[in-house]
Design a protein around this motif. Structure first.
Motif, PDB file in Angstrom:
ATOM      1  N   ASN A  14      -4.339   4.465   8.352  1.00  0.00           N
ATOM      2  CA  ASN A  14      -3.981   5.858   8.618  1.00  0.00           C
ATOM      3  C   ASN A  14      -2.542   6.012   9.089  1.00  0.00           C
ATOM      4  O   ASN A  14      -2.170   7.051   9.612  1.00  0.00           O
ATOM      5  CB  ASN A  14      -4.957   6.471   9.633  1.00  0.00           C
ATOM      6  N   ALA A  15      -1.709   5.003   8.876  1.00  0.00           N
ATOM      7  CA  ALA A  15      -0.307   5.051   9.298  1.00  0.00           C
ATOM      8  C   ALA A  15       0.484   6.030   8.439  1.00  0.00           C
ATOM      9  O   ALA A  15       0.261   6.147   7.234  1.00  0.00           O
ATOM     10  CB  ALA A  15       0.319   3.669   9.206  1.00  0.00           C
ATOM     11  N   LYS A  16       1.404   6.735   9.058  1.00  0.00           N
ATOM     12  CA  LYS A  16       2.295   7.650   8.344  1.00  0.00           C
ATOM     13  C   LYS A  16       3.655   7.006   8.086  1.00  0.00           C
ATOM     14  O   LYS A  16       4.386   7.417   7.184  1.00  0.00           O
ATOM     15  CB  LYS A  16       2.503   8.930   9.158  1.00  0.00           C
ATOM     16  N   PHE A  17       4.007   6.005   8.903  1.00  0.00           N
ATOM     17  CA  PHE A  17       5.258   5.283   8.728  1.00  0.00           C
ATOM     18  C   PHE A  17       5.061   3.844   9.195  1.00  0.00           C
ATOM     19  O   PHE A  17       4.095   3.522   9.882  1.00  0.00           O
ATOM     20  CB  PHE A  17       6.405   5.963   9.495  1.00  0.00           C
ATOM     21  N   CYS A  18       5.970   2.968   8.816  1.00  0.00           N
ATOM     22  CA  CYS A  18       5.865   1.539   9.122  1.00  0.00           C
ATOM     23  C   CYS A  18       6.047   1.287  10.611  1.00  0.00           C
ATOM     24  O   CYS A  18       6.943   1.838  11.238  1.00  0.00           O
ATOM     25  CB  CYS A  18       6.907   0.764   8.333  1.00  0.00           C
ATOM     26  N   ARG A  19       5.193   0.417  11.170  1.00  0.00           N
ATOM     27  CA  ARG A  19       5.274   0.090  12.592  1.00  0.00           C
ATOM     28  C   ARG A  19       6.466  -0.802  12.900  1.00  0.00           C
ATOM     29  O   ARG A  19       6.928  -0.870  14.035  1.00  0.00           O
ATOM     30  CB  ARG A  19       3.988  -0.608  13.046  1.00  0.00           C
ATOM     31  N   LYS A  20       7.004  -1.486  11.888  1.00  0.00           N
ATOM     32  CA  LYS A  20       8.092  -2.441  12.104  1.00  0.00           C
ATOM     33  C   LYS A  20       9.477  -1.835  11.852  1.00  0.00           C
ATOM     34  O   LYS A  20      10.365  -1.961  12.678  1.00  0.00           O
ATOM     35  CB  LYS A  20       7.871  -3.649  11.193  1.00  0.00           C
ATOM     36  N   CYS A  21       9.636  -1.144  10.708  1.00  0.00           N
ATOM     37  CA  CYS A  21      10.960  -0.629  10.358  1.00  0.00           C
ATOM     38  C   CYS A  21      11.047   0.896  10.371  1.00  0.00           C
ATOM     39  O   CYS A  21      12.134   1.442  10.268  1.00  0.00           O
ATOM     40  CB  CYS A  21      11.390  -1.163   8.993  1.00  0.00           C
ATOM     41  N   GLY A  22       9.916   1.599  10.479  1.00  0.00           N
ATOM     42  CA  GLY A  22       9.927   3.052  10.552  1.00  0.00           C
ATOM     43  C   GLY A  22      10.000   3.764   9.213  1.00  0.00           C
ATOM     44  O   GLY A  22      10.072   4.984   9.165  1.00  0.00           O
ATOM     45  N   SER A  23       9.939   3.031   8.118  1.00  0.00           N
ATOM     46  CA  SER A  23      10.026   3.626   6.791  1.00  0.00           C
ATOM     47  C   SER A  23       8.741   4.384   6.446  1.00  0.00           C
ATOM     48  O   SER A  23       7.661   4.043   6.911  1.00  0.00           O
ATOM     49  CB  SER A  23      10.264   2.531   5.755  1.00  0.00           C
ATOM     50  N   LYS A  24       8.870   5.398   5.583  1.00  0.00           N
ATOM     51  CA  LYS A  24       7.701   6.133   5.108  1.00  0.00           C
ATOM     52  C   LYS A  24       7.229   5.607   3.755  1.00  0.00           C
ATOM     53  O   LYS A  24       6.287   6.133   3.191  1.00  0.00           O
ATOM     54  CB  LYS A  24       8.025   7.619   4.991  1.00  0.00           C
ATOM     55  N   ALA A  25       7.874   4.554   3.248  1.00  0.00           N
ATOM     56  CA  ALA A  25       7.523   3.982   1.947  1.00  0.00           C
ATOM     57  C   ALA A  25       6.386   2.973   2.118  1.00  0.00           C
ATOM     58  O   ALA A  25       6.604   1.780   2.254  1.00  0.00           O
ATOM     59  CB  ALA A  25       8.742   3.304   1.321  1.00  0.00           C
ATOM     60  N   LEU A  26       5.144   3.484   2.100  1.00  0.00           N
ATOM     61  CA  LEU A  26       3.963   2.636   2.269  1.00  0.00           C
ATOM     62  C   LEU A  26       3.130   2.671   1.002  1.00  0.00           C
ATOM     63  O   LEU A  26       3.065   3.690   0.320  1.00  0.00           O
ATOM     64  CB  LEU A  26       3.119   3.126   3.448  1.00  0.00           C
ATOM     65  N   ARG A  27       2.506   1.556   0.687  1.00  0.00           N
ATOM     66  CA  ARG A  27       1.616   1.473  -0.466  1.00  0.00           C
ATOM     67  C   ARG A  27       0.333   0.779  -0.034  1.00  0.00           C
ATOM     68  O   ARG A  27       0.337  -0.011   0.905  1.00  0.00           O
ATOM     69  CB  ARG A  27       2.260   0.699  -1.614  1.00  0.00           C
ATOM     70  N   PRO A  28      -0.788   1.067  -0.714  1.00  0.00           N
ATOM     71  CA  PRO A  28      -2.025   0.354  -0.376  1.00  0.00           C
ATOM     72  C   PRO A  28      -1.935  -1.101  -0.803  1.00  0.00           C
ATOM     73  O   PRO A  28      -1.249  -1.431  -1.776  1.00  0.00           O
ATOM     74  CB  PRO A  28      -3.094   1.091  -1.179  1.00  0.00           C
ATOM     75  N   LYS A  29      -2.612  -1.977  -0.085  1.00  0.00           N
ATOM     76  CA  LYS A  29      -2.626  -3.393  -0.431  1.00  0.00           C
ATOM     77  C   LYS A  29      -3.352  -3.578  -1.751  1.00  0.00           C
ATOM     78  O   LYS A  29      -4.395  -2.990  -1.992  1.00  0.00           O
ATOM     79  CB  LYS A  29      -3.326  -4.199   0.651  1.00  0.00           C
ATOM     80  N   ARG A  30      -2.788  -4.410  -2.618  1.00  0.00           N
ATOM     81  CA  ARG A  30      -3.403  -4.675  -3.902  1.00  0.00           C
ATOM     82  C   ARG A  30      -4.680  -5.470  -3.730  1.00  0.00           C
ATOM     83  O   ARG A  30      -4.751  -6.404  -2.944  1.00  0.00           O
ATOM     84  CB  ARG A  30      -2.444  -5.470  -4.801  1.00  0.00           C
ATOM     85  N   LYS A  31      -5.686  -5.120  -4.482  1.00  0.00           N
ATOM     86  CA  LYS A  31      -6.979  -5.784  -4.365  1.00  0.00           C
ATOM     87  C   LYS A  31      -7.106  -6.970  -5.312  1.00  0.00           C
ATOM     88  O   LYS A  31      -8.006  -7.769  -5.196  1.00  0.00           O
ATOM     89  CB  LYS A  31      -8.085  -4.775  -4.633  1.00  0.00           C
ATOM     90  N   GLU A  32      -6.176  -7.103  -6.249  1.00  0.00           N
ATOM     91  CA  GLU A  32      -6.210  -8.204  -7.206  1.00  0.00           C
ATOM     92  C   GLU A  32      -4.899  -8.953  -7.133  1.00  0.00           C
ATOM     93  O   GLU A  32      -3.851  -8.378  -6.882  1.00  0.00           O
ATOM     94  CB  GLU A  32      -6.418  -7.673  -8.618  1.00  0.00           C
ATOM     95  N   VAL A  33      -4.957 -10.233  -7.412  1.00  0.00           N
ATOM     96  CA  VAL A  33      -3.761 -11.057  -7.448  1.00  0.00           C
ATOM     97  C   VAL A  33      -3.041 -10.814  -8.751  1.00  0.00           C
ATOM     98  O   VAL A  33      -3.662 -10.815  -9.835  1.00  0.00           O
ATOM     99  CB  VAL A  33      -4.137 -12.550  -7.297  1.00  0.00           C
TER     100      VAL A  33
END
Length: 50
Positions: free
Chosen positions: A27-46
């Protein structure tokens, strides 16, 4: 996908920052480390190697 669906649901239910590759809560709106709003869901397949 692994053998345990519960574990997979927990491991893949995160957002990844496109800038610094940090793992963030789903449920993050921005990155906890760098503050960027460029977030993507983790890929479920390799991804296949070329």
């Amino acid at each position: 996908m692994g053998k345990l669906q519960i574990a997979d649901a927990y491991l893949f239910n995160v957002l990844i920052c496109k800038n610094c590759k940090a793992r963030n809560s789903p449920n993050a709106k921005f990155c906890r480390k760098c503050g960027s709003k460029a977030l993507r869901p983790k890929r479920k397949e390799v991804a296949a190697k070329k």
